[in-house]
Write a protein that holds these residues in place. Structure first.
Motif, short mmCIF file in Angstrom:
data_model
loop_
_atom_site.label_atom_id
_atom_site.label_comp_id
_atom_site.label_asym_id
_atom_site.label_seq_id
_atom_site.Cartn_x
_atom_site.Cartn_y
_atom_site.Cartn_z
N PRO A 167 43.38 38.72 42.10
CA PRO A 167 43.25 39.84 41.16
C PRO A 167 44.58 40.24 40.52
CG PRO A 167 43.02 40.60 43.42
CD PRO A 167 43.02 39.12 43.47
N ALA A 168 45.69 40.08 41.26
CA ALA A 168 46.99 40.45 40.69
C ALA A 168 47.36 39.52 39.54
CB ALA A 168 48.06 40.41 41.78
N MET A 169 47.17 38.22 39.72
CA MET A 169 47.52 37.26 38.67
C MET A 169 46.52 37.29 37.52
SD MET A 169 48.87 33.96 40.87
CE MET A 169 49.77 33.25 39.47
N ALA A 170 45.27 37.67 37.80
CA ALA A 170 44.24 37.70 36.76
C ALA A 170 44.53 38.74 35.69
CB ALA A 170 42.87 37.98 37.39
N GLU A 171 45.40 39.69 36.00
CA GLU A 171 45.75 40.72 35.01
C GLU A 171 46.53 40.13 33.83
OE1 GLU A 171 47.87 43.77 37.02
OE2 GLU A 171 46.18 44.37 38.29
N ARG A 172 47.24 39.00 34.05
CA ARG A 172 48.06 38.42 32.98
C ARG A 172 47.71 36.99 32.66
NH1 ARG A 172 53.86 38.76 34.99
NH2 ARG A 172 54.18 37.61 33.04
N ALA A 173 47.16 36.27 33.63
CA ALA A 173 46.86 34.85 33.42
C ALA A 173 45.66 34.69 32.49
CB ALA A 173 46.58 34.19 34.76
N ALA A 174 45.54 33.50 31.90
CA ALA A 174 44.35 33.22 31.08
C ALA A 174 43.10 33.23 31.95
CB ALA A 174 44.51 31.86 30.39
N HIS A 175 43.21 32.63 33.13
CA HIS A 175 42.10 32.64 34.09
C HIS A 175 42.65 32.19 35.44
CE1 HIS A 175 38.38 31.35 36.15
NE2 HIS A 175 37.83 32.33 35.44
N VAL A 176 42.08 32.75 36.51
CA VAL A 176 42.49 32.39 37.87
C VAL A 176 41.27 31.95 38.66
CG1 VAL A 176 43.60 33.14 40.00
CG2 VAL A 176 44.36 34.10 37.81
N THR A 177 41.37 30.80 39.29
CA THR A 177 40.30 30.29 40.15
C THR A 177 40.77 30.27 41.59
OG1 THR A 177 39.44 28.86 38.39
CG2 THR A 177 38.78 28.33 40.65
N MET A 178 39.99 30.87 42.47
CA MET A 178 40.26 30.79 43.90
C MET A 178 39.45 29.63 44.47
SD MET A 178 40.18 33.72 46.88
CE MET A 178 38.46 33.66 47.41
N LEU A 179 40.12 28.56 44.83
CA LEU A 179 39.46 27.38 45.37
C LEU A 179 39.51 27.44 46.89
CD1 LEU A 179 38.24 24.54 45.25
CD2 LEU A 179 40.57 23.64 44.93
#
Length: 498
Positions: A195-207
């Protein structure tokens, strides 16, 4: 080669090491002490880890010190706030002036004739070898290896053209804004990063290879806010601390006695925060029971909010191979990634890597039995801090420090110099850490053991340990007190364990 002597030598200037020093000053004011810290700053784990969103997974009313109220409004606090709290404590109580930074403890040798430890350390900043002696050695270095985290061998990783990062060594120059990010892992670090990186990243996937239990808790404690309005600061802190202890103990006991009921509760709580039709069985239904591994806390449900907003996703699968542009999964699907974060866990390192010898004989940690979860059989005048696995680390750290101070006063009062734990007369030994987490299982054969019953059994129960360690007897079947000159190898055995 520098050499000097103190009554108590504390290893580690993190959360528990600073706390140990304050307890020693308050409860044994006549004792001299020093603190060895391998790094160049106070804070330990909270100074080392700097990845986005880093925070506690325990509430700060129990992760905070018993003697210093937590006054920050947030109960689930970020790493910067915790680091500031530890450093403020070190300054406020004068611990800072006793810390020897860049001093890495390498080896400690006990001599029963003089009733002293000789501790060999190395200054990482100058390369100088340093020798200190002490009457009591107290390690507060935790059990994580600080110089490297755990990363499994990923096939094809050498082909990957993007950035590969481990959270334990987060690069200051890493810009993930607008980037596609894959976070490998499902533990506390992963659910913090996503959730922290999702604020700025294009998209974050938790694998994730398999799911973890995730529970949302409010970042502020309404009970604490109300208590602060009505009670003095110390009283409000104490009552909130005990309220949270009671809830944690109840949660753990219920999980052990009725795991199906707790599973149902966690499942329903997660479903209520996720979009309709979300595949809960695949992504949030672990194969193990609650508290076989620690629960992952997400403050205010931030992970669920990111999943609902579409800025993050969870993929449950295994890695076939890295490719030049990302990761190909066993299912055949591909995850494109500009950055891959390997939140794959930590490595354990008992005593910070320091080796021990007693009267010329090497100590094999795996052959020792823990006494009250804090001392080692056959190792005199030595204690270590290992926090709870089902509650905050500091609750146990406070109790261990208090108990060490009681032991030191008892030695002075009785005119004795040595306290040596004895191993139980039993072969029913189990690992000292009772979690099934990967980082524990990878190191379990190198860790001390615990026995089948008290005082050799580590109880994950704070109220019970308060009675044992603050008010219980210091003399029992598991320990021997003696004077200098008495060999540490004990022929007589304690009473058999029923």
């Amino acid at each position: 080669m520098a050499s000097d002597h103190v009554d108590v030598l504390i290893v580690g200037a993190g959360l528990s090491g600073v706390g140990a020093a304050v307890h020693l000053q308050r409860e044994c004011p006549g004792k001299t002490y020093a603190v060895l810290e391998a790094r160049g700053a106070v804070g330990g784990t909270w100074d080392l880890f700097r990845y986005p969103g880093i925070r506690s997974d325990s509430d700060m009313f129990t992760l905070g010190y018993s003697f210093k109220p937590w006054t920050n409004p947030k109960a689930i606090a970020d790493g910067d706030a915790i680091r500031s709290y530890v450093r403020e404590t070190a300054r406020e109580y004068g611990v800072q002036q006793h810390i020897r930074f860049h001093h890495r403890a390498l080896r400690a040798e006990w001599d029963s004739v003089t009733a002293r430890w000789t501790v060999h350390a190395r200054r990482d900043d100058t390369g100088e070898d340093v020798v200190l002696t002490c009457g009591f050695l107290f390690t507060n270095s935790g059990y994580y290896r600080y110089d490297e985290g755990y990363t499994p061998e990923f096939p094809g990783v050498e082909r990957y053209a993007g950035r590969l990062v481990h959270p334990q060594h987060w690069p200051e120059d890493l810009d993930y804004a607008g980037k596609r990010v894959v976070v490998i892992g499902s533990g506390a670090t992963a659910v913090t990063l996503v959730p922290a990186m999702a604020e700025r990243a294009a998209h974050v996937t938790m694998l994730q290879r398999s799911p973890t239990y995730v529970i949302a808790l409010p970042s502020r404690d309404r009970f604490a806010d109300a208590a602060r309005r009505r009670l003095p600061a110390k009283a409000a802190y104490a009552v909130t601390r005990w309220k949270n202890v009671a809830l944690a103990v109840a949660n753990f006991q219920l999980s052990r006695r009725a795991p199906g009921l707790v599973k149902t509760f966690l499942r329903r709580a997660a479903r209520g925060r996720l979009p309709v039709g979300y595949d809960l069985d695949r992504h949030f239904s672990p194969r193990y029971n609650p508290w076989d591994q620690r629960l992952c806390v997400v403050p205010d449900g931030d992970l669920f909010a990111a999943l609902s907003a579409g800025t993050a996703a969870v993929v449950t699968d295994t890695i076939d191979t890295f490719t030049e542009r990302g990761i190909r999964l066993t299912s055949g699907a591909e995850l494109p990634a500009d950055i891959v974060v390997t939140a794959t866990g930590l490595n354990l390192l008992a005593l910070g890597g320091m080796t021990l010898a007693v009267d010329g004989a090497e100590v094999d940690l795996a052959s020792t039995v823990a006494y009250k979860g804090m001392m080692l059989s056959g190792v005199p005048n030595f204690a270590m801090t290992i926090g709870y696995t089902n509650a905050s680390w500091t609750l146990k750290a406070d109790l261990v420090a208090t108990y060490v101070c009681r032991l030191l006063r008892h030695l002075d009062d009785t005119g004795q110099q040595i306290v040596t734990p004895l191993a139980p007369d039993s072969d029913e030994l189990v690992p000292i850490i009772d979690l099934q987490s990967g980082y524990v299982l990878r190191a379990v054969d190198r860790l001390p053991k615990q026995g089948p019953a008290a005082p050799w059994r580590l109880h994950q129960n704070y109220p019970r340990d308060v009675l044992l360690m603050r008010h219980g007897r210091l003399t029992d079947a598991g320990v021997r007190f003696s004077r200098a000159g008495t060999p540490a190898t004990v022929a007589d055995r304690p009473a058999p364990v029923a």
